[in-house]
Design a protein around this motif. Structure first.
Motif, PDB file in Angstrom:
ATOM      1  N   LEU A  83       0.830  -1.200   0.000  1.00 46.55           N
ATOM      2  CA  LEU A  83       0.000   0.000   0.000  1.00 46.55           C
ATOM      3  C   LEU A  83       0.865   1.252   0.000  1.00 46.55           C
ATOM      4  O   LEU A  83       0.607   2.210  -0.736  1.00 46.55           O
ATOM      5  CB  LEU A  83      -0.922  -0.011   1.221  1.00 46.55           C
ATOM      6  N   CYS A  84       1.908   1.240   0.794  1.00 48.63           N
ATOM      7  CA  CYS A  84       2.813   2.383   0.891  1.00 48.63           C
ATOM      8  C   CYS A  84       3.468   2.687  -0.460  1.00 48.63           C
ATOM      9  O   CYS A  84       3.523   3.848  -0.892  1.00 48.63           O
ATOM     10  CB  CYS A  84       3.875   2.096   1.945  1.00 48.63           C
ATOM     11  N   LEU A  85       3.943   1.646  -1.107  1.00 47.21           N
ATOM     12  CA  LEU A  85       4.630   1.834  -2.384  1.00 47.21           C
ATOM     13  C   LEU A  85       3.650   2.243  -3.488  1.00 47.21           C
ATOM     14  O   LEU A  85       3.957   3.108  -4.312  1.00 47.21           O
ATOM     15  CB  LEU A  85       5.365   0.558  -2.764  1.00 47.21           C
ATOM     16  N   ARG A  86       2.484   1.621  -3.482  1.00 48.06           N
ATOM     17  CA  ARG A  86       1.497   1.938  -4.521  1.00 48.06           C
ATOM     18  C   ARG A  86       1.023   3.386  -4.433  1.00 48.06           C
ATOM     19  O   ARG A  86       0.844   4.067  -5.441  1.00 48.06           O
ATOM     20  CB  ARG A  86       0.307   0.987  -4.392  1.00 48.06           C
ATOM     21  N   GLU A  87       0.858   3.871  -3.201  1.00 48.18           N
ATOM     22  CA  GLU A  87       0.363   5.230  -2.975  1.00 48.18           C
ATOM     23  C   GLU A  87       1.488   6.267  -2.922  1.00 48.18           C
ATOM     24  O   GLU A  87       1.234   7.457  -2.766  1.00 48.18           O
ATOM     25  CB  GLU A  87      -0.437   5.282  -1.673  1.00 48.18           C
ATOM     26  N   GLN A  88       2.734   5.797  -3.006  1.00 49.05           N
ATOM     27  CA  GLN A  88       3.911   6.682  -2.996  1.00 49.05           C
ATOM     28  C   GLN A  88       3.924   7.601  -1.764  1.00 49.05           C
ATOM     29  O   GLN A  88       4.133   8.812  -1.868  1.00 49.05           O
ATOM     30  CB  GLN A  88       3.965   7.508  -4.287  1.00 49.05           C
ATOM     31  N   CYS A  89       3.725   7.002  -0.619  1.00 46.40           N
ATOM     32  CA  CYS A  89       3.726   7.767   0.638  1.00 46.40           C
ATOM     33  C   CYS A  89       5.148   8.176   0.997  1.00 46.40           C
ATOM     34  O   CYS A  89       6.098   7.405   0.810  1.00 46.40           O
ATOM     35  CB  CYS A  89       3.120   6.930   1.755  1.00 46.40           C
ATOM     36  N   ASP A  90       5.291   9.385   1.538  1.00 47.78           N
ATOM     37  CA  ASP A  90       6.626   9.863   1.914  1.00 47.78           C
ATOM     38  C   ASP A  90       6.789  10.062   3.420  1.00 47.78           C
ATOM     39  O   ASP A  90       7.870  10.459   3.877  1.00 47.78           O
ATOM     40  CB  ASP A  90       6.993  11.152   1.164  1.00 47.78           C
ATOM     41  N   VAL A  91       5.750   9.789   4.201  1.00 53.04           N
ATOM     42  CA  VAL A  91       5.813   9.812   5.663  1.00 53.04           C
ATOM     43  C   VAL A  91       4.937   8.678   6.172  1.00 53.04           C
ATOM     44  O   VAL A  91       3.888   8.378   5.583  1.00 53.04           O
ATOM     45  CB  VAL A  91       5.304  11.146   6.255  1.00 53.04           C
ATOM     46  N   ILE A  92       5.351   8.046   7.256  1.00 53.60           N
ATOM     47  CA  ILE A  92       4.525   7.038   7.914  1.00 53.60           C
ATOM     48  C   ILE A  92       4.196   7.521   9.323  1.00 53.60           C
ATOM     49  O   ILE A  92       5.071   8.010  10.041  1.00 53.60           O
ATOM     50  CB  ILE A  92       5.232   5.669   7.972  1.00 53.60           C
ATOM     51  N   VAL A  93       2.937   7.408   9.697  1.00 54.96           N
ATOM     52  CA  VAL A  93       2.488   7.702  11.059  1.00 54.96           C
ATOM     53  C   VAL A  93       1.929   6.412  11.644  1.00 54.96           C
ATOM     54  O   VAL A  93       1.111   5.741  11.003  1.00 54.96           O
ATOM     55  CB  VAL A  93       1.412   8.805  11.082  1.00 54.96           C
ATOM     56  N   ALA A  94       2.380   6.043  12.827  1.00 53.59           N
ATOM     57  CA  ALA A  94       1.849   4.867  13.512  1.00 53.59           C
ATOM     58  C   ALA A  94       1.174   5.314  14.792  1.00 53.59           C
ATOM     59  O   ALA A  94       1.764   6.051  15.587  1.00 53.59           O
ATOM     60  CB  ALA A  94       2.970   3.883  13.836  1.00 53.59           C
ATOM     61  N   ILE A  95      -0.068   4.883  15.001  1.00 54.87           N
ATOM     62  CA  ILE A  95      -0.744   5.144  16.260  1.00 54.87           C
ATOM     63  C   ILE A  95      -1.315   3.839  16.782  1.00 54.87           C
ATOM     64  O   ILE A  95      -1.978   3.093  16.057  1.00 54.87           O
ATOM     65  CB  ILE A  95      -1.841   6.225  16.141  1.00 54.87           C
ATOM     66  N   GLY A  96      -1.014   3.528  18.031  1.00 46.94           N
ATOM     67  CA  GLY A  96      -1.469   2.290  18.640  1.00 46.94           C
ATOM     68  C   GLY A  96      -0.442   1.764  19.620  1.00 46.94           C
ATOM     69  O   GLY A  96       0.442   2.499  20.085  1.00 46.94           O
ATOM     70  N   GLY A  97      -0.541   0.485  19.915  1.00 49.55           N
ATOM     71  CA  GLY A  97       0.441  -0.139  20.791  1.00 49.55           C
ATOM     72  C   GLY A  97       1.721  -0.476  20.054  1.00 49.55           C
ATOM     73  O   GLY A  97       1.921  -0.095  18.892  1.00 49.55           O
TER      74      GLY A  97
END
Length: 400
Positions: A83-97
């Motif tokens: 998903l990250c590569l397909r959408e060409q994301c340049d930042v990742i945010v993680a929320i959770g444990g």
């Protein structure tokens, strides 16, 4: 002997009530399209929507992957990575444990370096490229993953929890907002709180400890033993939640730089083979492992005893070491921590895989950091001892 130590941490750490409001400002410093990694529980209680709204208000595009579960696997990594590569994301945010944050760390590294996440275990493949910038937002006070350079991912083919450590796994930014932990149920509060305590104690007694990690670990131990019961008993106690959030972060910084020891080494196979939550599997082992280690760590355990029971500081070190172990056993009783048998681990299945568990524990490298380094058979014996472990305190032991 090299004569110096290295201490790694995120570029920025924002902590305290309402620090989540700064998410948009932090993201735009790194990019404009976010992959948000979380789980369905975070979606259900509204934390995902809250992040998405902050990002939208900051004119940041966001796509969400919400299928991480309590034990992140290589399958989750592959799905989120695609998903990250397909959408060409340049930042990742993680929320959770810690599961969500560990998954995000893995995606951030593999997205720019390629291959399979397991390729990087033990340095088999070098990490040459900078990862996608990661902003980590914990919603539990336990794993400390938001400030560590470690990820733990289950290899679904071999039923092994891969512990992979490298500076590339360190988030760029950690946002530690205790308000987000209020929704944590008592059982998870207990499990994650004991996990943080394990991080702190193991970092303190580790063969790789250093002055900075020792100070952070002792501070975390004192805070956890003072506030975990309060947070467990009253989830709305924001003061206790804030103390636990900070202590978890301190413990994370401590073990990320000093490493964990025998408890975590033995805990990972329990999680991989029997799907016991990580904090619970740590708690099942902690008192027994400290009993095994005691003779090689009396001074360190005594120092912890003086921190948690200053009124007993005049006792001999061996007695103070017992004070420490007894207080941890008492805490496990108060938090209703089960042993492996009580949890429901099938004894026949346990006996069939116990030698594999010991082999996998040693292969993780963590037991080698323990003050008393165990043999394969000693780890097997410890597993058997812990299977029916009694957390109650004997009449013959010193009580703090």
């Amino acid at each position: 002997m090299k004569g110096y130590s290295e201490f790694l941490m995120p570029n920025s750490v924002l902590y305290g009530q309402n620090s989540l409001t700064q998410l948009g400002k932090q993201v735009v410093a790194y990019g404009k399209k976010v992959l948000l990694i979380s789980d369905r529980m975070m979606e259900k209680i509204g934390h995902v929507k809250k992040c998405e709204k902050i990002l939208e208000d900051s004119d940041v595009s966001c796509i969400s992957y919400l299928d991480v579960n309590t034990e992140p696997t290589d399958l989750h990594i592959n799905e989120a990575l695609n998903l990250c590569l397909r959408e060409q994301c340049d930042v990742i945010v993680a929320i959770g444990g810690g599961s969500c944050i560990d998954a995000a760390k893995s995606v951030a590294v593999v997205a720019t370096n390629g291959g399979y996440i397991g390729d990087y275990m033990g340095g088999k493949s070098p990490i040459k490229e900078q990862p996608i910038p990661l902003i980590a937002i914990p919603t539990t006070a336990g794993t400390g993953s938001e400030v560590t350079n470690v990820t733990v991912i289950t290899n679904t083919t071999e039923d092994i929890k891969m512990m992979i450590k490298h500076p590339a796994f360190l988030p760029k930014v950690a946002i530690v907002d205790p308000i987000l932990t209020i929704s944590t149920p008592p059982s998870v509060t207990a499990a994650t709180g004991i996990d943080a305590l394990c991080h702190a104690i193991e970092a303190y007694i580790s063969r790789l400890s250093q002055p900075l990690t020792e100070n952070l670990a002792l501070s975390a131990i004192e805070a956890i033993l003072s506030h975990l019961r309060l947070a467990y008993g009253d989830g709305e106690d924001l003061g206790a939640r804030e103390k636990m959030a900070i202590a978890s972060m301190q413990a994370g910084l401590a073990f990320s730089n000093a490493s964990v020891t025998l408890v975590h080494g033995m805990s990972r196979p329990i999680g991989a083979l029997f799907h016991v939550p990580h904090g619970i599997s740590n708690a099942m082992l902690l008192p027994a492992v400290l009993e095994f280690t005691k003779e090689s760590a009396i001074d360190a355990l005594a120092t912890i005893g003086r921190v948690i029971s200053p009124e007993l500081k005049a006792l001999k070190n061996e007695e103070l070491a017992d004070v420490t172990i007894n207080e941890i056993k008492r805490l496990c009783c108060d938090l209703n921590i089960p042993n492996m048998n009580t949890w429901g681990i099938d004894e026949n299945k346990f006996q069939q895989v116990v030698h594999k568990m010991a082999t996998d524990a040693i292969a993780s490298g963590s037991p080698a950091n323990n003050p008393k380094v165990p043999s394969h058979q000693e780890i097997v014996d410890l597993y058997y001892y812990c299977y029916n472990y009694d957390f109650s305190i004997s009449k013959n032991t010193i009580k703090s």
